[in-house]
Each structure stands twice: as C-alpha cells, then as structure tokens.
Motif scaffolding. Structure first.
Motif, PDB file in Angstrom:
ATOM      1  N   LEU A   1       0.899  -1.120   0.094  1.00 15.28           N
ATOM      2  CA  LEU A   1      -0.013  -0.289  -0.151  1.00 15.28           C
ATOM      3  C   LEU A   1       0.903   1.083   0.146  1.00 15.28           C
ATOM      4  CD1 LEU A   1      -2.809   1.312   0.281  1.00 15.28           C
ATOM      5  CD2 LEU A   1      -2.581   1.146   2.723  1.00 15.28           C
ATOM      6  N   GLU A   2       1.971   1.297   0.692  1.00 11.30           N
ATOM      7  CA  GLU A   2       2.962   2.504   0.984  1.00 11.30           C
ATOM      8  C   GLU A   2       3.405   2.675  -0.448  1.00 11.30           C
ATOM      9  OE1 GLU A   2       6.438   4.024   3.561  1.00 11.30           O
ATOM     10  OE2 GLU A   2       5.953   1.913   3.641  1.00 11.30           O
ATOM     11  N   ARG A   3       3.780   1.695  -1.099  1.00 13.91           N
ATOM     12  CA  ARG A   3       4.719   1.783  -2.258  1.00 13.91           C
ATOM     13  C   ARG A   3       3.624   2.247  -3.494  1.00 13.91           C
ATOM     14  NH1 ARG A   3       4.217  -1.281  -6.286  1.00 13.91           N
ATOM     15  NH2 ARG A   3       3.374  -3.145  -5.085  1.00 13.91           N
ATOM     16  N   GLU A   4       2.546   1.654  -3.486  1.00 11.22           N
ATOM     17  CA  GLU A   4       1.453   2.024  -4.713  1.00 11.22           C
ATOM     18  C   GLU A   4       1.042   3.518  -4.468  1.00 11.22           C
ATOM     19  OE1 GLU A   4       0.447   0.455  -7.026  1.00 11.22           O
ATOM     20  OE2 GLU A   4       1.059  -1.482  -7.022  1.00 11.22           O
ATOM     21  N   ILE A   5       0.690   3.867  -2.979  1.00 12.33           N
ATOM     22  CA  ILE A   5       0.388   5.424  -2.886  1.00 12.33           C
ATOM     23  C   ILE A   5       1.533   6.365  -3.268  1.00 12.33           C
ATOM     24  CG2 ILE A   5      -0.191   7.036  -1.226  1.00 12.33           C
ATOM     25  CD1 ILE A   5      -2.050   4.830   0.122  1.00 12.33           C
ATOM     26  N   LYS A   6       2.750   5.926  -3.007  1.00 12.89           N
ATOM     27  CA  LYS A   6       3.910   6.853  -3.439  1.00 12.89           C
ATOM     28  C   LYS A   6       3.916   6.881  -5.057  1.00 12.89           C
ATOM     29  CE  LYS A   6       6.879   6.415   0.569  1.00 12.89           C
ATOM     30  NZ  LYS A   6       8.176   6.073   1.099  1.00 12.89           N
ATOM     31  N   GLU A   7       3.722   5.537  -5.446  1.00 20.00           N
ATOM     32  CA  GLU A   7       3.842   5.459  -6.929  1.00 20.00           C
ATOM     33  C   GLU A   7       2.890   6.454  -7.841  1.00 20.00           C
ATOM     34  OE1 GLU A   7       6.095   1.146  -7.166  1.00 20.00           O
ATOM     35  OE2 GLU A   7       3.910   1.377  -8.105  1.00 20.00           O
ATOM     36  N   GLU A   8       1.657   6.408  -7.287  1.00 20.61           N
ATOM     37  CA  GLU A   8       0.363   6.835  -7.824  1.00 20.61           C
ATOM     38  C   GLU A   8       0.073   8.220  -7.493  1.00 20.61           C
ATOM     39  OE1 GLU A   8      -1.745   2.811  -8.938  1.00 20.61           O
ATOM     40  OE2 GLU A   8      -2.793   3.688  -7.193  1.00 20.61           O
ATOM     41  N   GLY A   9       0.558   8.483  -6.349  1.00 17.56           N
ATOM     42  CA  GLY A   9       0.215   9.955  -5.609  1.00 17.56           C
ATOM     43  C   GLY A   9       1.255  10.521  -5.129  1.00 17.56           C
ATOM     44  N   ALA A  10       2.272  10.054  -5.306  1.00 19.13           N
ATOM     45  CA  ALA A  10       3.642  10.817  -4.849  1.00 19.13           C
ATOM     46  C   ALA A  10       3.404  11.477  -3.239  1.00 19.13           C
ATOM     47  CB  ALA A  10       3.854  12.224  -5.771  1.00 19.13           C
ATOM     48  N   VAL A  11       2.889  10.772  -2.322  1.00 19.35           N
ATOM     49  CA  VAL A  11       2.546  10.974  -1.155  1.00 19.35           C
ATOM     50  C   VAL A  11       2.630   9.938  -0.226  1.00 19.35           C
ATOM     51  CG1 VAL A  11       0.058  10.807  -1.347  1.00 19.35           C
ATOM     52  CG2 VAL A  11       1.157  12.683   0.113  1.00 19.35           C
ATOM     53  N   GLU A  12       3.075  10.295   1.145  1.00 18.44           N
ATOM     54  CA  GLU A  12       3.088   9.397   2.065  1.00 18.44           C
ATOM     55  C   GLU A  12       1.721   9.634   2.895  1.00 18.44           C
ATOM     56  OE1 GLU A  12       6.578   9.082   4.652  1.00 18.44           O
ATOM     57  OE2 GLU A  12       7.880   8.781   3.009  1.00 18.44           O
ATOM     58  N   VAL A  13       1.002   8.476   3.446  1.00 16.95           N
ATOM     59  CA  VAL A  13      -0.230   8.771   4.331  1.00 16.95           C
ATOM     60  C   VAL A  13      -0.035   8.033   5.651  1.00 16.95           C
ATOM     61  CG1 VAL A  13      -1.554   8.754   2.051  1.00 16.95           C
ATOM     62  CG2 VAL A  13      -1.187   6.567   3.357  1.00 16.95           C
ATOM     63  N   SER A  14      -0.710   8.367   6.360  1.00 18.44           N
ATOM     64  CA  SER A  14      -1.121   7.561   7.765  1.00 18.44           C
ATOM     65  C   SER A  14      -2.478   7.051   7.813  1.00 18.44           C
ATOM     66  CB  SER A  14      -0.988   8.848   9.007  1.00 18.44           C
ATOM     67  OG  SER A  14       0.222   9.532   8.989  1.00 18.44           O
ATOM     68  N   LEU A  15      -2.368   5.835   8.074  1.00 16.17           N
ATOM     69  CA  LEU A  15      -3.604   5.084   8.266  1.00 16.17           C
ATOM     70  C   LEU A  15      -4.507   5.270   9.388  1.00 16.17           C
ATOM     71  CD1 LEU A  15      -2.275   1.636   6.822  1.00 16.17           C
ATOM     72  CD2 LEU A  15      -3.243   3.458   5.655  1.00 16.17           C
ATOM     73  N   PHE A  16      -5.971   5.242   9.074  1.00 15.04           N
ATOM     74  CA  PHE A  16      -6.780   5.091  10.335  1.00 15.04           C
ATOM     75  C   PHE A  16      -7.024   3.751  10.479  1.00 15.04           C
ATOM     76  CE2 PHE A  16      -8.129   9.107   8.128  1.00 15.04           C
ATOM     77  CZ  PHE A  16      -8.271  10.055   9.286  1.00 15.04           C
ATOM     78  N   ASN A  17      -7.403   3.450  11.924  1.00 18.58           N
ATOM     79  CA  ASN A  17      -7.701   2.251  12.373  1.00 18.58           C
ATOM     80  C   ASN A  17      -9.382   2.186  12.182  1.00 18.58           C
ATOM     81  OD1 ASN A  17      -7.876  -0.667  13.209  1.00 18.58           O
ATOM     82  ND2 ASN A  17      -7.991   0.118  15.204  1.00 18.58           N
ATOM     83  N   ALA A  18      -9.703   1.800  10.911  1.00 16.36           N
ATOM     84  CA  ALA A  18     -11.284   1.853  10.853  1.00 16.36           C
ATOM     85  C   ALA A  18     -12.131   1.254  12.083  1.00 16.36           C
ATOM     86  CB  ALA A  18     -11.522   1.095   9.324  1.00 16.36           C
ATOM     87  N   PRO A  19     -13.054   2.049  12.197  1.00 20.51           N
ATOM     88  CA  PRO A  19     -13.749   1.346  13.369  1.00 20.51           C
ATOM     89  C   PRO A  19     -14.650   0.272  13.278  1.00 20.51           C
ATOM     90  CG  PRO A  19     -14.652   3.496  12.770  1.00 20.51           C
ATOM     91  CD  PRO A  19     -13.523   3.151  11.938  1.00 20.51           C
ATOM     92  N   ASN A  20     -14.932  -0.056  11.887  1.00 25.61           N
ATOM     93  CA  ASN A  20     -15.771  -0.885  11.156  1.00 25.61           C
ATOM     94  C   ASN A  20     -15.008  -1.726  10.223  1.00 25.61           C
ATOM     95  OD1 ASN A  20     -18.033   1.114  11.861  1.00 25.61           O
ATOM     96  ND2 ASN A  20     -18.465  -1.117  12.681  1.00 25.61           N
TER      97      ASN A  20
END
Length: 200
Positions: free
Chosen positions: A55-74
C-alpha cells in the motif's frame, strides 16, 4: 459468507485517502474511452511484500505522497464489488490497523484502508489525474449525470497528468458506489471521515 481463508488470498490493496475536506481518487478514461472512471489509489501486492508495504509503495507511485492510516472502527466484507450486501467482520480481525472493506474469496481478495495526508497528492506518470471529491460530490456522481467540465465549474478540484476531455461524463466505479451505499445506509463513519472527527 466470510471465511478466514480470504485473509490469506490478498492480491491487491488500496486506500481511500483523506486530504483536507476531500477524498482523493484516480480518474481516467474507462475501457470504452467514452467516460471517466474513478478508482481508489492502490494496486498489486508484489512478491515478499506485506499488505501495508504494498500500500505504501503504490500510493507513493500513484500519488507521490505518504499517508497515515486510520484504524477503521468497522471492517466490512462483501464477496465481490457488485454485491450490494455487506457484513461487519470487525470482530474476526485481530489486526492493529483494520481496513474499511475486504472483498473477494479464498483465491483472490483485496483490502481497502482509510488514510489521511497533510501533503497534497500529485498524480504520477501512471495516472491521467487525481480528483478531489467532497461528500456531496460522491452522492451526486453516484445518483446523477455529471460531466467533468461541470464538476470543475462548480469549484471541484482536479490535477491532470495527462490531458482529459472535460466534456466526458464522470461515473462512479465500485469504490465510490460502496462509499455512497454506506452513506445511504445512514452509516456515520464516512461523514465522520469528512468532518475530521474519526479518531486517528
């Protein structure tokens, strides 16, 4: 029906990325070349990669950005994206960070996470562009016809990497349709996501 073997069959991974008061998606012509499809950022898991590494690699490749993940409540499950029914499998996952949805079966499955970034995503050479959707945009695209030019004229945000025909219709793919279904079902999770009240 959800079976634990689905968790051993991940082939792809993606994320709904929150930036300011929008969700960021890739946009580009569909297979017919007559409409513009919208899909989450993400892609295939390579050999020896974990779900989150891919996921980290794909988002950097497609969006040139690093993200922080939410822990989805559901965490929801549906056998395939076309299925309108889904179930909550949160109690079956012992993960530190849970995705919003898992789809598939024991031969091929995918997970889509919730994430956020403080840095503006930018489309890579792989993408035609990135589109930034507000809560009402998702509802509109999923229920009415909307052309890209009208979206832009109403104040919508698009960053193009490749030229797009502004007169083409935008249509909701499986990812937007799922988010809209949650909203139609009065699930407050997505609204909390947009308003910034979802715990990080």
């Amino acid at each position: 029906m959800f079976e634990l073997s689905v968790l051993n069959a991940f082939k792809t991974v993606g994320s709904f990325i929150f930036y300011q008061d929008t969700l960021v998606f890739m946009i580009g012509p569909d297979n017919t070349g007559k409409r513009l499809g919208i899909m989450r950022l993400g892609g295939h898991i390579e050999k020896d990669e974990s779900l989150l590494q891919a996921l980290e690699r794909e988002i950097k490749e497609e969006g040139a950005v690093e993200v922080s993940l939410f822990n989805a409540p559901n965490t929801f499950y549906k056998a395939n994206w076309a299925d309108t029914n889904y179930c909550d499998i949160s109690n079956k996952l012992q993960w530190d960070i849970k995705p919003l949805i898992i789809t598939g079966d024991n031969s091929r499955s995918t997970a889509v996470f919730l994430s956020h970034t403080e840095e503006e995503p930018k489309p890579s050479s792989e993408a035609h562009g990135l589109i930034f959707l507000k809560e009402d945009d998702i509802r509109y695209i999923c229920t009415k016809k909307l052309h890209l030019i009208d979206f832009l004229n109403s104040g919508g945000k698009l960053i193009q990497q490749k030229e797009l025909d502004l007169n083409m219709e935008i249509y909701a793919g499986v990812h937007l349709s799922f988010l809209n279904k949650l909203m139609e079902d009065d699930n407050n999770l997505i609204h909390s996501y947009f308003t910034g009240s979802l715990p990080k």
